[in-house]
Design an enzyme around this catalytic site. Structure first.
Site, PDB file in Angstrom:
ATOM      1  N   LYS A   1       2.294  -1.127   2.225  1.00 51.80           N
ATOM      2  CA  LYS A   1       2.923  -0.927   3.758  1.00 51.80           C
ATOM      3  C   LYS A   1       4.176  -1.626   3.831  1.00 51.80           C
ATOM      4  CE  LYS A   1       2.654  -5.332   5.199  1.00 51.80           C
ATOM      5  NZ  LYS A   1       4.006  -6.149   5.700  1.00 51.80           N
TER       6      LYS A   1
ATOM      7  N   ASP B   1      -3.698  -8.216   7.242  1.00 54.14           N
ATOM      8  CA  ASP B   1      -3.117  -6.870   7.106  1.00 54.14           C
ATOM      9  C   ASP B   1      -4.373  -5.762   6.823  1.00 54.14           C
ATOM     10  OD1 ASP B   1      -0.576  -7.415   7.359  1.00 54.14           O
ATOM     11  OD2 ASP B   1      -0.028  -8.053   5.546  1.00 54.14           O
TER      12      ASP B   1
END
Length: 280
Positions: free
Chosen positions: A8, A133
């Site tokens: 990401k 995350d």
């Protein structure tokens, strides 16, 4: 079972407070990119066995994939073992959620392998125990993340955008960056709500012109290469460039592949870990 674990980037990252347990409260827009590890996950008789194509990847409980497997097995009373081979492509300690991506992929794969009727929300509540995350990596795509990362709101997809990643030849400790951030004064904060609105309305130009990562106040001050990489990206006509997460990776958007490739080849002269990819 082979699964992909996608990295990401943070389109924005703001720190808005701190919990009593020391975790920072965040507002972030996160975006999956087409850079991924491949995990080969199989049932074995007992235990958790981790292997990797990279020697520096831990194979014990220091590995988030290991901790994810153990948490799933303990929570859902799995009486078999699991082997996980990690073909590592995402750089480590880079601000790209490489470890969390692997952990999320393990949780989702084990749900399928062991045929457990477990929702994404349940997996998110599990995953946040081992990595902030992981909730986003379970959901993927484009999302607004709040809390310590566990409150996820899906946004309109920004897939297909061209990105060049440059990771300097050093890693950064996330813990160190957040500790140092607490000492920062006079921080410019992103307009998180304005950015969310722009993403959902498809106003990509507004998004790239208003990206802010408050953690640059620590990492980019400590390591001058980060701003040098950003400046070079703008010289090569990047339409928006920023550090991802706690760093040190810098990602840069480009309007077309030709300009992205020019920048890519220029940066390859200086750095080992440079990637052209797209948002997914």
């Amino acid at each position: 079972m082979n699964v992909k674990a996608y990295a990401k980037v943070n389109i924005s990252l703001d720190v808005i407070g701190k919990r009593e347990d020391g975790y920072h409260l965040l507002k972030m827009i996160m975006q999956s990119i087409n850079l991924y590890d491949v995990l080969d996950i199989r049932i074995i008789d007992e235990g958790i066995k981790i292997t990797s194509n990279r020697r520096n990847i831990p194979t014990n409980d220091k590995n988030i994939a290991y901790r994810a497997a153990k948490l799933f097995m303990d929570t859902y009373k799995i009486d078999k073992g699991i082997s996980i081979h990690i073909n590592k492509r995402i750089p480590v300690a880079a601000g790209l959620a490489g470890g969390s991506a692997d952990g999320a992929a393990v949780l989702k794969a084990m749900r399928d392998i062991f045929k457990k009727d477990v929702s994404d929300e349940e997996l998110i509540n599990l995953g946040v125990k081992i990595g902030a995350d992981i909730p986003f990596c379970i959901v993927g795509g484009t999302a607004f993340c709040e809390g310590i990362g566990e409150k996820i709101t899906k946004l309109r997809s920004m897939n297909g955008k061209i990105i060049v990643l440059v990771k300097p030849d050093f890693g950064v400790s996330t813990k160190m960056v957040y500790t140092e951030y607490d000492k920062c004064l006079d921080v410019k904060h992103p307009d998180s709500e304005g950015l969310v609105k722009a993403v959902n309305n498809g106003h990509f130009k507004f998004v790239v012109n208003n990206m802010v990562n408050v953690l640059e106040n620590v990492t980019a001050v400590k390591y001058k290469e980060i701003n040098e990489i950003k400046e070079k990206a703008l010289e090569y006509n990047s339409i928006g460039t920023m550090m991802s997460g706690s760093g040190p990776t810098v990602f840069s958007f480009f309007d077309n592949t030709k300009e992205a490739e020019k920048y890519f080849y220029e940066m390859k002269k200086e750095y080992n870990k440079v990637f052209i990819t797209r948002t997914v």
